[in-house]
Motif scaffolding. Sequence first.
Motif, PDB file in Angstrom:
ATOM      1  N   GLY A 225      12.824  -5.582 -20.480  1.00  0.00           N
ATOM      2  CA  GLY A 225      13.635  -4.424 -20.802  1.00  0.00           C
ATOM      3  C   GLY A 225      14.788  -4.223 -19.831  1.00  0.00           C
ATOM      4  N   ASP A 227      15.057  -1.684 -18.279  1.00  0.00           N
ATOM      5  CA  ASP A 227      14.376  -0.964 -17.197  1.00  0.00           C
ATOM      6  C   ASP A 227      13.727  -1.908 -16.193  1.00  0.00           C
ATOM      7  OD1 ASP A 227      12.311  -1.954 -18.750  1.00  0.00           O
ATOM      8  OD2 ASP A 227      11.516   0.004 -19.339  1.00  0.00           O
ATOM      9  N   TRP A 231       7.673  -5.861 -21.105  1.00  0.00           N
ATOM     10  CA  TRP A 231       6.977  -5.144 -22.177  1.00  0.00           C
ATOM     11  C   TRP A 231       6.168  -6.151 -22.991  1.00  0.00           C
ATOM     12  CZ3 TRP A 231       6.683   0.069 -23.061  1.00  0.00           C
ATOM     13  CH2 TRP A 231       7.505   0.876 -22.254  1.00  0.00           C
ATOM     14  N   ALA A 275       3.329  -2.331 -20.322  1.00  0.00           N
ATOM     15  CA  ALA A 275       4.531  -2.725 -19.576  1.00  0.00           C
ATOM     16  C   ALA A 275       4.142  -2.925 -18.116  1.00  0.00           C
ATOM     17  CB  ALA A 275       5.625  -1.680 -19.706  1.00  0.00           C
ATOM     18  N   HIS A 284       2.898   1.034 -17.946  1.00  0.00           N
ATOM     19  CA  HIS A 284       2.568   1.729 -19.196  1.00  0.00           C
ATOM     20  C   HIS A 284       1.420   1.012 -19.891  1.00  0.00           C
ATOM     21  CE1 HIS A 284       6.037   4.424 -19.217  1.00  0.00           C
ATOM     22  NE2 HIS A 284       6.850   3.399 -19.050  1.00  0.00           N
ATOM     23  N   GLU A 301      12.571  -2.894 -25.086  1.00  0.00           N
ATOM     24  CA  GLU A 301      13.185  -1.678 -24.537  1.00  0.00           C
ATOM     25  C   GLU A 301      14.646  -1.937 -24.225  1.00  0.00           C
ATOM     26  OE1 GLU A 301      14.807   0.920 -21.392  1.00  0.00           O
ATOM     27  OE2 GLU A 301      14.511  -1.260 -21.343  1.00  0.00           O
ATOM     28  N   HIS A 302      15.495  -0.932 -24.519  1.00  0.00           N
ATOM     29  CA  HIS A 302      16.914  -1.005 -24.165  1.00  0.00           C
ATOM     30  C   HIS A 302      17.436   0.402 -23.943  1.00  0.00           C
ATOM     31  CE1 HIS A 302      21.088  -2.238 -24.010  1.00  0.00           C
ATOM     32  NE2 HIS A 302      21.374  -1.366 -24.963  1.00  0.00           N
ATOM     33  N   GLY A 304      16.394   2.954 -22.446  1.00  0.00           N
ATOM     34  CA  GLY A 304      15.438   4.036 -22.627  1.00  0.00           C
ATOM     35  C   GLY A 304      14.800   4.118 -23.993  1.00  0.00           C
ATOM     36  N   THR A 305      15.258   3.324 -24.945  1.00  0.00           N
ATOM     37  CA  THR A 305      14.666   3.297 -26.292  1.00  0.00           C
ATOM     38  C   THR A 305      13.688   2.135 -26.380  1.00  0.00           C
ATOM     39  OG1 THR A 305      16.626   4.273 -27.328  1.00  0.00           O
ATOM     40  CG2 THR A 305      15.115   3.063 -28.755  1.00  0.00           C
ATOM     41  N   VAL A 306      12.479   2.418 -26.834  1.00  0.00           N
ATOM     42  CA  VAL A 306      11.450   1.390 -26.987  1.00  0.00           C
ATOM     43  C   VAL A 306      11.105   1.265 -28.468  1.00  0.00           C
ATOM     44  CG1 VAL A 306       9.107   0.668 -26.388  1.00  0.00           C
ATOM     45  CG2 VAL A 306      10.530   1.829 -24.687  1.00  0.00           C
ATOM     46  N   ILE A 321       8.278   7.581 -25.478  1.00  0.00           N
ATOM     47  CA  ILE A 321       7.672   7.079 -24.245  1.00  0.00           C
ATOM     48  C   ILE A 321       7.439   8.230 -23.275  1.00  0.00           C
ATOM     49  CG2 ILE A 321       7.996   5.521 -22.278  1.00  0.00           C
ATOM     50  CD1 ILE A 321       7.477   4.157 -24.958  1.00  0.00           C
TER      51      ILE A 321
END
Length: 327
Positions: A225, A227, A231, A275, A284, A301-302, A304-306, A321
């Motif tokens: 991700g 982040d 994941w 994650a 996670h 994830e990108h 903040g969107t999963v 999330i």
Amino acid sequence: MPRRWIVPRRWRPPAARDTGPTGAFVVARRLATGGHGPEDVMFDVSGAVVTGTGDGRLLRLGPAGSRMVVADTGGRPLGVQPCPDGSVLVCDHDRGLLRVTADGTVEVLVDTVDGAPLTFASNVVQGADGTIWFTTSTTRWDLEHHLGDMFEHTCTGRLIRRDPDGTVTTLLHDLKFANGLVLVPDGSLLFAETAGYRIRRHCPDGRVEPFVENLPGFPDNMSLGSDGLLWVAIAAPRNPLLDRLLPLPGLLRLLAWNLPAALRPKATPIAWVMAFTLDGHLVHDLRTTDGSYGFVTSVAEHAGTVIAGSLTATDVAVLDIPAQPAS
């Protein structure tokens, strides 16, 4: 039809352990595919979702619900890897390793490996110099009957490299249903072995090291991700009966495999993603058994969107999330 005769190989799984979830798997909204089975999901450079469906279509899904058909691969797309030039690498179960250009042209990059037709290509990544790595899950079973590989545990998965000049080299043999594949910043590859309940690291010098061992479920596709987290989709929890059968004489598994499908050991319905940091620390562990989604085979994830994809669902799930990950 499934093979009637599996070729069981004994294996003693590590004792199952499970620390439990850190949060709930919550579907905030859905992106319709107009088809079935978005098995792998990835974000491209524009933030659109790229996925393939069971009818052979490769799709781009916009965050507001738009849907564009990029191409029809003529097979069954599984793992996808969007590239910076707008093309998409596709592991097609039926046709091998493909490149789909931005205008929808489908090019076969690899359709034979080690002198045999390439089947069940699973997941793919590409390096900055154009080197491509991909996994194949099994040489003995097809997607519809993939559980046969879990029963016999013959370990025919592979990690394969395609060099920019087209040379194809098998790097690792005898993998336990090789699946998700991620290229990390240090140049190593993280790969999931679904039937081995583990993720391992293939280093640039060829060494293979553990990353996460003895997972509580079957790891499937993976992604890195924005982040910085790895994941991991967990398709199902480990099955206690299967774990008991694997070290025993193969005749018992042969008998179990030839039972009516309703009586065989089967996956517990669940939606599940995990994650990890790149040093293997769990951040996670999100699960639900409420039926809102199921058989998660991919997660990405990108910004903040999963999102999550599934071999059995019709839509891509956008997840809610938890604000505070586990410490």
